[in-house]
Motif scaffolding. Structure first.
Motif, PDB file in Angstrom:
ATOM      1  N   ALA A 117       0.835  -1.209   0.000  1.00 42.61           N
ATOM      2  CA  ALA A 117       0.000   0.000   0.000  1.00 42.61           C
ATOM      3  C   ALA A 117       0.863   1.249   0.000  1.00 42.61           C
ATOM      4  CB  ALA A 117      -0.922  -0.017   1.211  1.00 42.61           C
ATOM      5  N   ARG A 118       1.927   1.233   0.783  1.00 44.03           N
ATOM      6  CA  ARG A 118       2.854   2.375   0.821  1.00 44.03           C
ATOM      7  C   ARG A 118       3.530   2.562  -0.534  1.00 44.03           C
ATOM      8  NH1 ARG A 118       8.292   2.509   1.459  1.00 44.03           N
ATOM      9  NH2 ARG A 118       8.312   0.257   1.815  1.00 44.03           N
ATOM     10  N   LEU A 119       3.949   1.478  -1.137  1.00 47.96           N
ATOM     11  CA  LEU A 119       4.648   1.564  -2.419  1.00 47.96           C
ATOM     12  C   LEU A 119       3.720   2.007  -3.545  1.00 47.96           C
ATOM     13  CD1 LEU A 119       6.716  -1.711  -2.002  1.00 47.96           C
ATOM     14  CD2 LEU A 119       7.625   0.617  -1.954  1.00 47.96           C
ATOM     15  N   VAL A 120       2.483   1.559  -3.532  1.00 47.85           N
ATOM     16  CA  VAL A 120       1.504   1.995  -4.531  1.00 47.85           C
ATOM     17  C   VAL A 120       1.270   3.503  -4.429  1.00 47.85           C
ATOM     18  CG1 VAL A 120      -0.968   1.923  -5.051  1.00 47.85           C
ATOM     19  CG2 VAL A 120       0.327  -0.195  -4.913  1.00 47.85           C
ATOM     20  N   ALA A 121       1.234   4.016  -3.206  1.00 46.17           N
ATOM     21  CA  ALA A 121       1.081   5.460  -3.020  1.00 46.17           C
ATOM     22  C   ALA A 121       2.292   6.205  -3.563  1.00 46.17           C
ATOM     23  CB  ALA A 121       0.870   5.773  -1.548  1.00 46.17           C
ATOM     24  N   LEU A 122       3.489   5.683  -3.320  1.00 44.61           N
ATOM     25  CA  LEU A 122       4.696   6.316  -3.842  1.00 44.61           C
ATOM     26  C   LEU A 122       4.709   6.323  -5.367  1.00 44.61           C
ATOM     27  CD1 LEU A 122       7.310   4.852  -1.348  1.00 44.61           C
ATOM     28  CD2 LEU A 122       7.088   7.282  -1.896  1.00 44.61           C
ATOM     29  N   GLY A 123       4.181   5.273  -5.971  1.00 43.99           N
ATOM     30  CA  GLY A 123       4.161   5.180  -7.425  1.00 43.99           C
ATOM     31  C   GLY A 123       3.027   5.919  -8.089  1.00 43.99           C
ATOM     32  N   ASN A 124       2.114   6.513  -7.306  1.00 40.00           N
ATOM     33  CA  ASN A 124       0.966   7.244  -7.857  1.00 40.00           C
ATOM     34  C   ASN A 124       0.129   6.341  -8.770  1.00 40.00           C
ATOM     35  OD1 ASN A 124      -0.509   9.694  -7.971  1.00 40.00           O
ATOM     36  ND2 ASN A 124       0.399  10.218  -9.949  1.00 40.00           N
ATOM     37  N   CYS A 125       0.098   5.048  -8.445  1.00 39.50           N
ATOM     38  CA  CYS A 125      -0.577   4.067  -9.296  1.00 39.50           C
ATOM     39  C   CYS A 125      -2.082   4.329  -9.408  1.00 39.50           C
ATOM     40  CB  CYS A 125      -0.347   2.661  -8.766  1.00 39.50           C
ATOM     41  SG  CYS A 125       1.380   2.235  -8.485  1.00 39.50           S
ATOM     42  N   LEU A 126      -2.679   4.762  -8.316  1.00 36.79           N
ATOM     43  CA  LEU A 126      -4.125   4.984  -8.308  1.00 36.79           C
ATOM     44  C   LEU A 126      -4.535   6.018  -9.345  1.00 36.79           C
ATOM     45  CD1 LEU A 126      -6.873   4.447  -6.903  1.00 36.79           C
ATOM     46  CD2 LEU A 126      -6.317   6.316  -5.337  1.00 36.79           C
ATOM     47  N   GLN A 127      -3.740   7.066  -9.502  1.00 38.06           N
ATOM     48  CA  GLN A 127      -4.108   8.152 -10.404  1.00 38.06           C
ATOM     49  C   GLN A 127      -4.189   7.668 -11.857  1.00 38.06           C
ATOM     50  OE1 GLN A 127      -5.187  11.096  -9.983  1.00 38.06           O
ATOM     51  NE2 GLN A 127      -5.010  11.933 -12.057  1.00 38.06           N
ATOM     52  N   CYS A 128      -3.183   6.965 -12.310  1.00 34.94           N
ATOM     53  CA  CYS A 128      -3.112   6.598 -13.728  1.00 34.94           C
ATOM     54  C   CYS A 128      -3.920   5.351 -14.072  1.00 34.94           C
ATOM     55  CB  CYS A 128      -1.659   6.400 -14.146  1.00 34.94           C
ATOM     56  SG  CYS A 128      -0.714   7.942 -14.203  1.00 34.94           S
ATOM     57  N   HIS A 129      -4.371   4.621 -13.058  1.00 37.92           N
ATOM     58  CA  HIS A 129      -5.135   3.405 -13.322  1.00 37.92           C
ATOM     59  C   HIS A 129      -6.583   3.522 -12.833  1.00 37.92           C
ATOM     60  CE1 HIS A 129      -1.910   0.842 -14.885  1.00 37.92           C
ATOM     61  NE2 HIS A 129      -1.114   1.475 -14.037  1.00 37.92           N
ATOM     62  N   THR A 130      -7.060   4.753 -12.663  1.00 33.04           N
ATOM     63  CA  THR A 130      -8.451   4.974 -12.248  1.00 33.04           C
ATOM     64  C   THR A 130      -9.072   6.045 -13.128  1.00 33.04           C
ATOM     65  OG1 THR A 130      -7.864   4.447  -9.954  1.00 33.04           O
ATOM     66  CG2 THR A 130      -9.973   5.542 -10.330  1.00 33.04           C
ATOM     67  N   ALA A 131     -10.160   5.712 -13.791  1.00 35.68           N
ATOM     68  CA  ALA A 131     -10.855   6.693 -14.619  1.00 35.68           C
ATOM     69  C   ALA A 131     -11.518   7.742 -13.739  1.00 35.68           C
ATOM     70  CB  ALA A 131     -11.903   5.990 -15.479  1.00 35.68           C
ATOM     71  N   PRO A 132     -11.685   8.960 -14.240  1.00 36.34           N
ATOM     72  CA  PRO A 132     -12.413   9.970 -13.463  1.00 36.34           C
ATOM     73  C   PRO A 132     -13.780   9.445 -13.045  1.00 36.34           C
ATOM     74  CG  PRO A 132     -11.363  10.975 -15.367  1.00 36.34           C
ATOM     75  CD  PRO A 132     -11.192   9.491 -15.516  1.00 36.34           C
ATOM     76  N   GLY A 133     -14.036   9.392 -11.745  1.00 29.76           N
ATOM     77  CA  GLY A 133     -15.288   8.871 -11.229  1.00 29.76           C
ATOM     78  C   GLY A 133     -15.397   7.360 -11.244  1.00 29.76           C
ATOM     79  N   GLY A 134     -14.309   6.670 -11.617  1.00 27.02           N
ATOM     80  CA  GLY A 134     -14.355   5.220 -11.727  1.00 27.02           C
ATOM     81  C   GLY A 134     -13.917   4.512 -10.464  1.00 27.02           C
ATOM     82  N   LYS A 135     -13.976   3.179 -10.508  1.00 27.96           N
ATOM     83  CA  LYS A 135     -13.558   2.359  -9.386  1.00 27.96           C
ATOM     84  C   LYS A 135     -12.029   2.352  -9.287  1.00 27.96           C
ATOM     85  CE  LYS A 135     -17.530   0.578  -7.870  1.00 27.96           C
ATOM     86  NZ  LYS A 135     -17.804  -0.856  -8.061  1.00 27.96           N
ATOM     87  N   PRO A 136     -11.491   2.316  -8.064  1.00 31.18           N
ATOM     88  CA  PRO A 136     -10.034   2.333  -7.893  1.00 31.18           C
ATOM     89  C   PRO A 136      -9.342   1.212  -8.656  1.00 31.18           C
ATOM     90  CG  PRO A 136     -11.123   2.697  -5.785  1.00 31.18           C
ATOM     91  CD  PRO A 136     -12.197   2.327  -6.759  1.00 31.18           C
ATOM     92  N   PHE A 137      -8.319   1.579  -9.402  1.00 30.63           N
ATOM     93  CA  PHE A 137      -7.436   0.661 -10.119  1.00 30.63           C
ATOM     94  C   PHE A 137      -8.115  -0.073 -11.279  1.00 30.63           C
ATOM     95  CE2 PHE A 137      -5.837   0.714  -5.668  1.00 30.63           C
ATOM     96  CZ  PHE A 137      -4.645   1.380  -5.894  1.00 30.63           C
ATOM     97  N   ALA A 138      -9.347   0.313 -11.629  1.00 29.64           N
ATOM     98  CA  ALA A 138     -10.072  -0.399 -12.686  1.00 29.64           C
ATOM     99  C   ALA A 138      -9.753   0.123 -14.083  1.00 29.64           C
ATOM    100  CB  ALA A 138     -11.581  -0.323 -12.441  1.00 29.64           C
ATOM    101  N   GLY A 139      -8.805   1.046 -14.206  1.00 26.65           N
ATOM    102  CA  GLY A 139      -8.360   1.508 -15.513  1.00 26.65           C
ATOM    103  C   GLY A 139      -9.256   2.564 -16.124  1.00 26.65           C
ATOM    104  N   GLY A 140      -8.838   3.023 -17.305  1.00 28.65           N
ATOM    105  CA  GLY A 140      -9.638   3.977 -18.060  1.00 28.65           C
ATOM    106  C   GLY A 140      -9.156   5.408 -17.987  1.00 28.65           C
ATOM    107  N   TYR A 141      -8.132   5.701 -17.179  1.00 32.52           N
ATOM    108  CA  TYR A 141      -7.652   7.083 -17.099  1.00 32.52           C
ATOM    109  C   TYR A 141      -6.994   7.462 -18.427  1.00 32.52           C
ATOM    110  CZ  TYR A 141      -5.089  11.233 -15.635  1.00 32.52           C
ATOM    111  OH  TYR A 141      -4.597  12.516 -15.541  1.00 32.52           O
ATOM    112  N   PRO A 142      -7.387   8.599 -19.041  1.00 31.82           N
ATOM    113  CA  PRO A 142      -6.792   8.995 -20.322  1.00 31.82           C
ATOM    114  C   PRO A 142      -5.510   9.804 -20.116  1.00 31.82           C
ATOM    115  CG  PRO A 142      -8.622  10.462 -19.776  1.00 31.82           C
ATOM    116  CD  PRO A 142      -8.524   9.467 -18.652  1.00 31.82           C
ATOM    117  N   LEU A 143      -4.396   9.261 -20.535  1.00 32.59           N
ATOM    118  CA  LEU A 143      -3.116   9.952 -20.450  1.00 32.59           C
ATOM    119  C   LEU A 143      -2.794  10.546 -21.815  1.00 32.59           C
ATOM    120  CD1 LEU A 143      -0.511  10.609 -18.844  1.00 32.59           C
ATOM    121  CD2 LEU A 143       0.421   8.447 -19.695  1.00 32.59           C
TER     122      LEU A 143
END
Length: 428
Positions: free
Chosen positions: A50-76
């Protein structure tokens, strides 16, 4: 006869080259596994993940706006098109539920998916290759214990031939350096910890390093400043243009709270980074600050006054008058001491990093869209003026602010840059 021999040799060379490239690009599929349950992982390892995922900012790039955590869809958005973050929940059909730890490690270290496909470097495996096997195991444990979500990421929007993934093997051959981080024995444990995180999992250089025409980081320009989603990521080395030199303590405050009173408020792509870092212990934040401060040649103590810069405002007198009027009506209430709102912005404009940068993108976007507090649930720190000011007015105001509070060389072609920022197009 001679012509036929030459033609045959050319065809043979082409065939050999094609075969060689195919051998270079081919990666085997790793057999699928049944999704491991939570009981398969030690709680301490999951907590470390959990600490490492926060350091990697994984949630931001793998969560669509308004979507479920880590479920993908974020447009980069990239200069080549839009890449969508993938589903990294343990869903077996649309996520990574059938990935073994070996498959996960290969994706991190080599940029290759479970079925053998090459991954786009929008997933920053050119940094993640430095992550240790122990940390990869913790990351895997954390992600495999999240809620499975069935969600297909939208297709990437890339032009041909970039949709032909085997070409990425050539990109990797040119630019990918593999291997875990190797500590510098001449440096302290804290410095090495910060270097490991900043160069690897936290992938600071992914945004703060300029890129070449093929999207790879420029060799020899690490942390010299770059772009991310239309925002300018300032230099984190001795090329920093910050009016007040950063110190280790100032960097720690900024990463910990999103605010450094002598520099900036975290905005744009940096805001979610700070929000994620709120789940990281002080020791990791201070290690990163120690490493980056050393790269910047930061002074040992605080620097009280902004560093003077050459240059000046090249706007006409009429333009300066119009801009000064806009500033008095829209900005001075917060940015001047004793304003009628009895509120002063946390960063004085003569110290603001955004006005001292070589690129006006951040200043323009702050004026157009405002600035949120690091806590997304709180009220905006500064409102946006996109609906109140025209492109020309924003351009005049930006030029006036640059001249009054920075003294740096005038920014060019501001009105077109305002139009780009307003439309959402990248100004890179």
């Amino acid at each position: 006869m001679r012509v036929s021999h030459i033609a045959g040799g050319v065809l043979l060379a082409v065939a050999a080259g094609g075969a060689g490239f195919a051998a270079l690009a081919w990666r085997s599929e790793i057999d699928p596994v049944d999704p491991p349950g939570r009981a398969a992982f030690e709680p301490a390892v999951v907590a470390d993940g959990a600490r490492l995922v926060a350091l990697g900012n994984c949630l931001q790039c793998h969560t669509a706006p308004g979507g479920k955590p880590f479920a993908g869809g974020y447009p980069l958005d990239t200069p080549f098109g839009t890449i969508h973050g993938t589903n990294i929940t343990p869903d077996p059909e649309t996520g990574i539920g059938t990935w073994s730890e070996e498959a996960f490690r290969r994706a991190m270290a080599e940029g290759v998916g479970r079925t053998g496909e090459h991954l786009y470097p929008g997933f920053p495996y050119d940094h993640f290759t430095k992550v240790t096997e122990r940390d990869n195991r913790a990351l895997y444990a954390y992600l495999m214990t999240r809620e499975p979500v069935r969600a297909e990421a939208p297709p990437n929007q890339l032009p041909w031939p970039l949709t032909f993934r085997p070409l990425l093997a050539g990109w990797k051959l040119l630019f990918l350096e593999t291997g875990e981080y190797r500590p510098d024995p001449q440096r302290s444990e804290e410095w090495n910890r910060g270097a490991y995180l900043a160069q690897g999992l936290a992938h600071c250089g992914a945004c703060h390093t300029p890129r070449n025409a093929l999207g790879a980081r420029e060799a020899g320009e690490e942390f010299a400043g770059g772009f991310s989603e239309g925002w300018h990521a300032p230099a984190l080395n001795r090329e920093s243009t910050a009016p007040v030199p950063w110190t280790r303590d100032a960097l720690f405050d900024y990463l910990r709270t999103g605010v450094s009173e002598d520099h900036a408020v975290a905005s744009g792509p940096m805001a979610p980074v700070v929000r994620n870092l709120s789940d990281v212990p002080d020791s990791d934040i201070r290690a990163i600050a120690t490493y980056v401060a050393d790269r910047m040649g930061a002074p040992d103590g605080p620097s009280a006054e902004p560093v003077a810069q050459a240059g000046g405002n090249q706007a006409t007198g009429q333009e300066q008058g119009r801009a000064a009027t806009i500033y008095a009506g829209a900005c001075a209430t917060c940015h001047e001491p004793g304003g009628p709102l009895q509120f002063q912005a946390p960063v004085a404009l003569d110290r603001a990093t955004s006005l001292a940068q070589p690129n006006p993108s951040n200043a323009i976007r702050a004026i157009l869209h405002g600035v949120e507090t690091p806590d997304a649930a709180a009220q905006p720190l500064m409102p946006g003026f996109a609906n109140a000011l025209t492109d020309g007015q924003v351009a005049e105001l930006t030029a006036w602010l640059r001249g009054r509070f920075s003294g740096g060389p005038a920014w060019d072609d501001l009105e077109s840059k305002v139009a780009e920022a307003r439309s959402g197009r990248s100004a890179e």
